[in-house]
Write a protein that holds these residues in place. Structure first.
Motif, PDB file in Angstrom:
ATOM      1  N   GLU A 155     -50.355  -7.250   0.059  1.00  0.00           N
ATOM      2  CA  GLU A 155     -49.167  -7.199   0.924  1.00  0.00           C
ATOM      3  C   GLU A 155     -48.110  -6.197   0.445  1.00  0.00           C
ATOM      4  N   TRP A 159     -46.425  -3.339   2.606  1.00  0.00           N
ATOM      5  CA  TRP A 159     -44.978  -3.336   2.812  1.00  0.00           C
ATOM      6  C   TRP A 159     -44.422  -1.931   2.592  1.00  0.00           C
ATOM      7  N   GLU A 160     -44.796  -1.318   1.473  1.00  0.00           N
ATOM      8  CA  GLU A 160     -44.296   0.039   1.208  1.00  0.00           C
ATOM      9  C   GLU A 160     -44.841   1.041   2.213  1.00  0.00           C
ATOM     10  N   ASP A 162     -45.915   0.573   5.329  1.00  0.00           N
ATOM     11  CA  ASP A 162     -45.261   0.378   6.624  1.00  0.00           C
ATOM     12  C   ASP A 162     -43.830   0.905   6.605  1.00  0.00           C
ATOM     13  N   ASN A 163     -43.107   0.621   5.536  1.00  0.00           N
ATOM     14  CA  ASN A 163     -41.717   1.058   5.454  1.00  0.00           C
ATOM     15  C   ASN A 163     -41.583   2.566   5.331  1.00  0.00           C
TER      16      ASN A 163
END
Length: 171
Positions: A155, A159-160, A162-163
């Motif tokens: 995850e 997260w990184e 996607d960001n």
């Protein structure tokens, strides 16, 4: 350090000798992917070192099986691009292959993790390179995510990733 991991590093450097990742020797990319994969264990780090060896150097599956076993060899095979002539066709083919993998199978789980780590390493590098791969990764992200993302699996990587790609949408 684990001897199998050191063997993978040595093999990858030898196989990719002379290849470049932008202005840097190719092993710089392999090290970046391996660092991202390190929380997921030695096999993930080994696959990270070897993830491009089949598609870029002509190394065969039997050599990987002989040196690293079926789990590593299968994971590398899962994430190796086919030899189709254009990027769009290659990405459609590999996304189709990755979309059906179950993280319950060890090779598949490692392949999905390393593929996400590889993409994150590429996106990070694209932010500071003169070639404009960043927009390409952004355009491919929805299809890539649909094929590779599995809830609960790496995850923090997602997260990184996607960001970083969402940030560009706001720019």
């Amino acid at each position: 350090m684990n001897n199998r991991y050191l063997k993978a590093c040595t093999l990858a450097r030898a196989k990719h000798k002379g290849q470049m990742y932008g202005d840097l020797p190719y092993y710089v990319h392999l090290e970046a992917v391996s660092r991202l994969a390190s929380p997921f264990g030695t096999n993930a780090m080994i696959v990270a070192q070897l993830h491009d060896v089949m598609e870029d150097t002509g190394t065969g599956i039997n050599e990987l099986i002989s040196d690293f076993g079926f789990v590593v060899a299968d994971a590398v095979k899962y994430i190796s691009d086919s030899q189709l002539p254009d990027r769009k066709a290659r990405k459609e083919e590999i996304n189709g292959r990755l979309s059906v993998l179950s993280p319950d199978e060890e090779s598949a789980r490692i392949a999905l993790i390393v593929k996400a780590c590889d993409r994150l390493a590429n996106v990070r590098a694209s932010l500071s390179c003169k070639e404009n791969y960043y927009e390409q990764y952004q355009m491919e992200h929805a299809d890539f995510r649909k094929a590779v993302y599995r809830q609960g699996l790496c995850e923090a990587i997602w997260w990184e990733l996607d960001n970083l790609l969402r940030h560009s949408e706001a720019s």
